[in-house]
Enzyme design. Structure first.
Site, mmCIF file in Angstrom:
data_model
loop_
_atom_site.group_PDB
_atom_site.id
_atom_site.type_symbol
_atom_site.label_atom_id
_atom_site.label_comp_id
_atom_site.label_asym_id
_atom_site.label_seq_id
_atom_site.Cartn_x
_atom_site.Cartn_y
_atom_site.Cartn_z
ATOM 1 C CD GLU A 219 41.133 35.634 31.775
ATOM 2 O OE1 GLU A 219 42.029 34.916 32.253
ATOM 3 O OE2 GLU A 219 40.646 36.611 32.381
ATOM 4 C CE LYS A 235 44.898 38.838 38.301
ATOM 5 N NZ LYS A 235 43.466 38.653 38.456
#
Length: 408
Positions: A219, A235
């Protein structure tokens, strides 16, 4: 020789971890691939929350003092790296330091207090190639993992977040659990293996005297190149099977959770962007990390004139995907519910250089102190969260990390 700098913090001209020496190959996440075998440490700053002061300002000042001025990220670098002089710097900021920048409480005890909350390591080039051999490998043993909370306590914390959502205190809160295991031998080879995990965009290691961090993060917390700001929040997670991918794409809960965080990241970037430039390039794109599917989006903006590193960190740390929304309310709840601090996880780790910042969010990350390896994992809690499913998701995220550390 050590110098006492601002806020009483010691800056170390050159420090080598126990596993390495001046000729060891540098494997810092996001460091230029062409330079990794030719880097040598020039100067180092380490800071703990107990030292006081503003870590964002301290980092920017330290970098400028060592030839890396990051006072205006809105413009392309005026000079190009030519393989001589200062190359760039490794940059690490803990989750606790990020919460401190956000004005949130940080009272949970840290499970690995020897880890610094800020580390900046400035690198230049040495004239001869690095010796990749390093020191001889030592026998490696990793004990059983001890969790900082039980499955029942984790599930109860999920229930507490759902109650807070029902009261209107938060929309979403990310809960993170911790575990520790004793080890013997050199932890660096084990931590280095994390960088080879599939999807580890920010794979690598940063080490100091008595501590080390290994990262396998997919990420992007914040990337800045030639005045363009990019964040890629992740997410939503499912097993990396055809059925898991279909389930993730069809899940209203996962998509709602994801969009909340995308909106939070849009807001974070808007604080430091030119008006009207914040856009979402990709929304809810499914990508693979190890044996998991994860949903990722890309949020982009043009940096506001005069944006410096300190203001960039204040706007983006800690990352919204590991806090929740609203960010400060979620951080307050995290501090109250999680039994220990987040240590090296859920912070920032990467590389900075003139005109360039590339920091990964330290999910899928482990750390070593003198006796223990530490891992952290969790997930975002919404009104539709099932406590048992959230506990299982955290276990699925940490399983590849623990297996890799054990050498399996």
């Amino acid at each position: 020789m050590r110098k006492v700098g601002p806020y009483g913090v010691e800056t170390l001209p050159q420090v080598y971890a126990a596993h390495s020496g001046p000729a060891a190959s540098i494997d810092v996440p996001a460091a230029p691939a062409a330079c990794r075998g030719a880097l040598t440490e020039r100067a180092r700053l380490q800071w703990h929350l107990r030292d006081g002061g503003d870590p964002a300002a301290l980092a920017e000042e330290f970098l400028a003092a060592h030839g890396l001025a990051l006072h205006d990220l809105s413009r392309p670098a005026t000079t190009r790296h030519d393989g001589t002089g200062v190359c760039g710097a490794a940059f690490y900021l803990s989750a606790a330091a990020g919460a401190h920048l956000a004005g949130a409480p940080t009272t949970a005890p840290e499970p690995a207090p020897t880890l610094p909350d800020l580390t900046v390591v400035v690198y230049g080039h040495h004239p001869t190639p690095a010796d990749p051999a390093g020191r001889p490998a030592s026998a490696w043993w990793l004990g059983e993992w001890t969790e900082s909370w039980t499955r029942r306590q984790h599930a109860d914390a999920v229930t507490s977040v759902r109650a807070a959502i029902g009261r209107g205190d938060v929309y979403q809160t990310n809960l993170v659990g911790h575990a520790a295991a004793r080890y013997t031998g050199d932890p660096l080879p084990a931590l280095s293996r994390l960088g080879a995990l599939p999807g580890a965009r920010y794979g690598g290691v940063l080490a100091g005297d008595g501590w080390a961090i290994g990262c396998a993060s997919p990420e992007t917390l914040i990337e800045v190149t030639d005045g363009q700001l990019i964040t890629r929040p992740i997410k939503g997670t499912r097993p990396a099977t055809a059925a898991g991918r279909a389930e993730l794409l069809a899940s209203a809960k996962e998509r709602a959770e994801h969009v909340m965080i995308v909106d939070l990241e849009r807001n974070d970037l808007a604080r430091i962007a030119r008006t009207g430039t914040v856009t979402v390039d990709d929304l809810f794109t499914v990508r693979r990390w190890c044996d998991l599917w994860q949903a990722e989006s890309t949020v982009r903006a043009a940096a506001a004139d005069g944006l410096g590193l300190a203001d960039l960190l204040r706007a983006t740390c800690p990352g919204g995907s590991v806090t929740g929304a609203p960010k400060r309310a979620a951080l307050t709840q995290i501090n109250a519910l999680e039994p220990v601090g987040r240590g090296a996880s859920m912070g920032a780790l990467g590389w900075v250089a003139p005109g360039r910042v590339d920091l990964g969010l330290t999910i899928r990350t482990a750390a070593a102190d003198g006796q223990y390896l530490h891992t952290w994992a969790g997930g975002g809690i919404t009104w539709d969260s099932d406590p048992a499913a959230e506990v299982a998701e955290a276990a699925a995220k940490t399983a590849p990390i623990r297996a890799t550390l054990a050498g399996r």
